[in-house]
Design a protein around this motif. Structure first.
Motif, short mmCIF file in Angstrom:
data_model
loop_
_atom_site.label_atom_id
_atom_site.label_comp_id
_atom_site.label_asym_id
_atom_site.label_seq_id
_atom_site.Cartn_x
_atom_site.Cartn_y
_atom_site.Cartn_z
N ASN A 72 0.12 -20.75 -39.83
CA ASN A 72 1.19 -21.07 -40.55
C ASN A 72 1.32 -20.63 -42.08
O ASN A 72 1.14 -21.48 -42.82
CB ASN A 72 1.47 -22.55 -40.38
N LYS A 110 1.01 -13.61 -45.56
CA LYS A 110 1.43 -13.27 -44.38
C LYS A 110 0.90 -11.77 -44.31
O LYS A 110 0.58 -11.47 -43.10
CB LYS A 110 2.94 -13.27 -44.19
N LEU A 128 10.97 -14.13 -27.48
CA LEU A 128 10.43 -15.24 -28.21
C LEU A 128 8.84 -14.93 -28.54
O LEU A 128 8.34 -14.26 -27.98
CB LEU A 128 10.20 -16.77 -27.12
N GLN A 129 8.45 -15.49 -29.67
CA GLN A 129 7.19 -15.22 -30.25
C GLN A 129 6.61 -16.62 -29.81
O GLN A 129 7.05 -17.71 -30.63
CB GLN A 129 7.00 -14.91 -31.43
N GLN A 153 3.16 -19.49 -30.35
CA GLN A 153 1.79 -19.59 -30.69
C GLN A 153 1.07 -20.72 -30.18
O GLN A 153 1.64 -21.89 -29.96
CB GLN A 153 2.08 -20.05 -32.30
N LYS A 213 13.23 -22.78 -23.22
CA LYS A 213 12.85 -22.44 -24.52
C LYS A 213 12.64 -23.78 -25.16
O LYS A 213 11.63 -23.98 -25.86
CB LYS A 213 14.08 -21.87 -25.20
N GLU A 231 9.11 -25.05 -26.77
CA GLU A 231 9.06 -25.74 -28.06
C GLU A 231 8.26 -27.22 -28.00
O GLU A 231 7.62 -27.83 -29.07
CB GLU A 231 10.28 -25.89 -28.71
N GLN A 270 5.45 -24.14 -31.95
CA GLN A 270 5.57 -23.20 -32.54
C GLN A 270 6.31 -22.12 -31.67
O GLN A 270 5.50 -21.15 -30.99
CB GLN A 270 4.36 -22.43 -33.26
N GLU A 311 9.27 -18.99 -31.90
CA GLU A 311 10.22 -18.31 -32.68
C GLU A 311 11.27 -17.28 -31.96
O GLU A 311 10.71 -16.73 -31.19
CB GLU A 311 9.42 -17.48 -33.94
N VAL A 312 12.39 -17.23 -32.22
CA VAL A 312 13.34 -16.48 -31.48
C VAL A 312 13.32 -15.07 -32.34
O VAL A 312 13.64 -15.16 -33.50
CB VAL A 312 14.62 -16.89 -31.43
N ILE A 313 13.00 -13.88 -31.64
CA ILE A 313 12.90 -12.63 -32.40
C ILE A 313 14.18 -12.02 -31.99
O ILE A 313 14.67 -11.35 -33.09
CB ILE A 313 11.74 -11.85 -31.65
#
Length: 337
Positions: free
Chosen positions: A231, A238, A262-263, A265, A320, A324, A329, A331-333
């Motif tokens: 994170n 980054k 979605l990404q 982690q 989704k 979560e 973690q 994330e919607v790409i």
């Protein structure tokens, strides 16, 4: 073990004052491997040289093993430095001396008797895998072997702390891995605290418990290495992480995808859990894995996967939410089109 408090280092040059280190504070715990990463000119080398007063800070406090180094006399400082080993990028070996004599030099300077020196040198050369090179000269060695001699020399007086200034940057990837493996062994077997300066995030990933990111003489982010990888907060951090975990998808691939991308982690033990499989059984959706990778941050897995979810919008939304809850973690790409 090491406390750096509000340390600054200002250089006076012909063109004016240059700030090398700007109000840096950090703490390195005993037995830790602490990585300091940054691009050239970030102030990393200036900072590590301040830690053993090779560079005297303009202001601030440097404490090693409970001793304030800046308050010591020249004689006491020389004695204190015997417990602080230093490894340099350029090896700094005496070309006219053999491997044995290069390592023995540190012991001789410390006043160790000749018979004890010989025993200690051979013990150290065996540790770094160079016992058969004792009579060789630096010119006869590879870059990795020269660095091993430097490490043996730095360990000669049984230091509590080992400072490594870009110790692997002049080495090829394979040799770098072998040197990192050796440093890790030294840390684990002898409990030596290591501070490691680098511009390569791969080095941090391999062996560092904790890391700090430097920019323009300041530390902009620091913490446990795993948390930094999982994170990152700052843009520069980054960028460094992207050298290891790069997940840029081709534009044509994104254009061809119609579902929700979605990404995900996966941290720690979750990297081996069947989270996606469970989700597919629970909800009426299908999934296309577009990209995926599991990296090990000092042996702890960190998985990142990118996938496209297809199906009824309500089912996709519930799937989704489920991900979560399981992963934290997500994330919607790209949203469904």
């Amino acid at each position: 073990m090491i406390k750096v408090e509000n340390v600054s280092k200002v250089y006076n040059t012909k063109s004016g004052k240059v700030v090398g280190v700007d109000d840096v504070s950090l703490e390195v715990l005993k037995g830790d491997i602490y990585g300091i990463v940054g691009y050239s000119g970030a102030g990393k080398s200036s900072l590590i040289r301040c830690m053993n007063i090779l560079e005297r800070p303009t202001s601030g406090k440097i404490e090693v093993d409970g001793v304030d180094l800046l308050q010591l006399s020249s004689k006491k400082l020389r004695e204190a430095r015997q417990s602080i080993g230093m490894i340099f990028q350029g090896f700094y070996l005496a070309s006219a001396k053999t491997v044995f004599d290069n390592v023995a030099f540190a012991l001789k300077a410390a006043g160790v008797a000749t018979t004890q020196r010989k025993e200690r040198v051979m013990e150290l050369l065996d540790l770094v895998g160079l016992s058969d090179k004792a009579s060789h000269y630096p010119a006869q060695l590879s870059g990795g072997q020269k660095q091993r001699v430097s490490i043996a020399r730095a360990l000669a007086n049984n230091p509590k702390v080992l400072l490594c200034d870009e110790a692997t940057s002049a080495l090829d990837p394979s040799t770098t891995k072998s040197i990192l493996k050796l440093l890790k062994k030294i840390n684990q077997e002898f409990g030596i605290t290591i501070v490691l300066i680098t511009h390569e995030m791969e080095v941090v990933k391999e062996i560092c418990d904790t890391c700090a990111v430097m920019q323009d003489g300041r530390i902009i982010e620091q913490g446990p290495s795993y948390d930094i990888f999982a994170n990152p907060k700052e843009e520069l951090t980054k960028q460094f992480i992207d050298t290891i975990l790069n997940f840029d998808l081709p534009a044509k691939l994104l254009e061809a995808c119609k579902g929700t991308i979605l990404q995900l982690q996966f941290r720690g033990d979750l990297a081996s859990d069947p989270v996606v499989s469970d989700m597919l059984q629970k909800f009426k959706v299908s999934a296309n894995i577009l990209h995926g990778k599991v990296e090990y941050i000092k042996e702890t897995p960190l998985g990142i996967f990118i996938m496209e979810l297809l199906g009824d919008p309500q089912e996709v939304a519930e799937a989704k939410l489920y991900l979560e809850e399981r992963l934290k973690q997500v994330e919607v790409i790209q949203h469904a089109r």
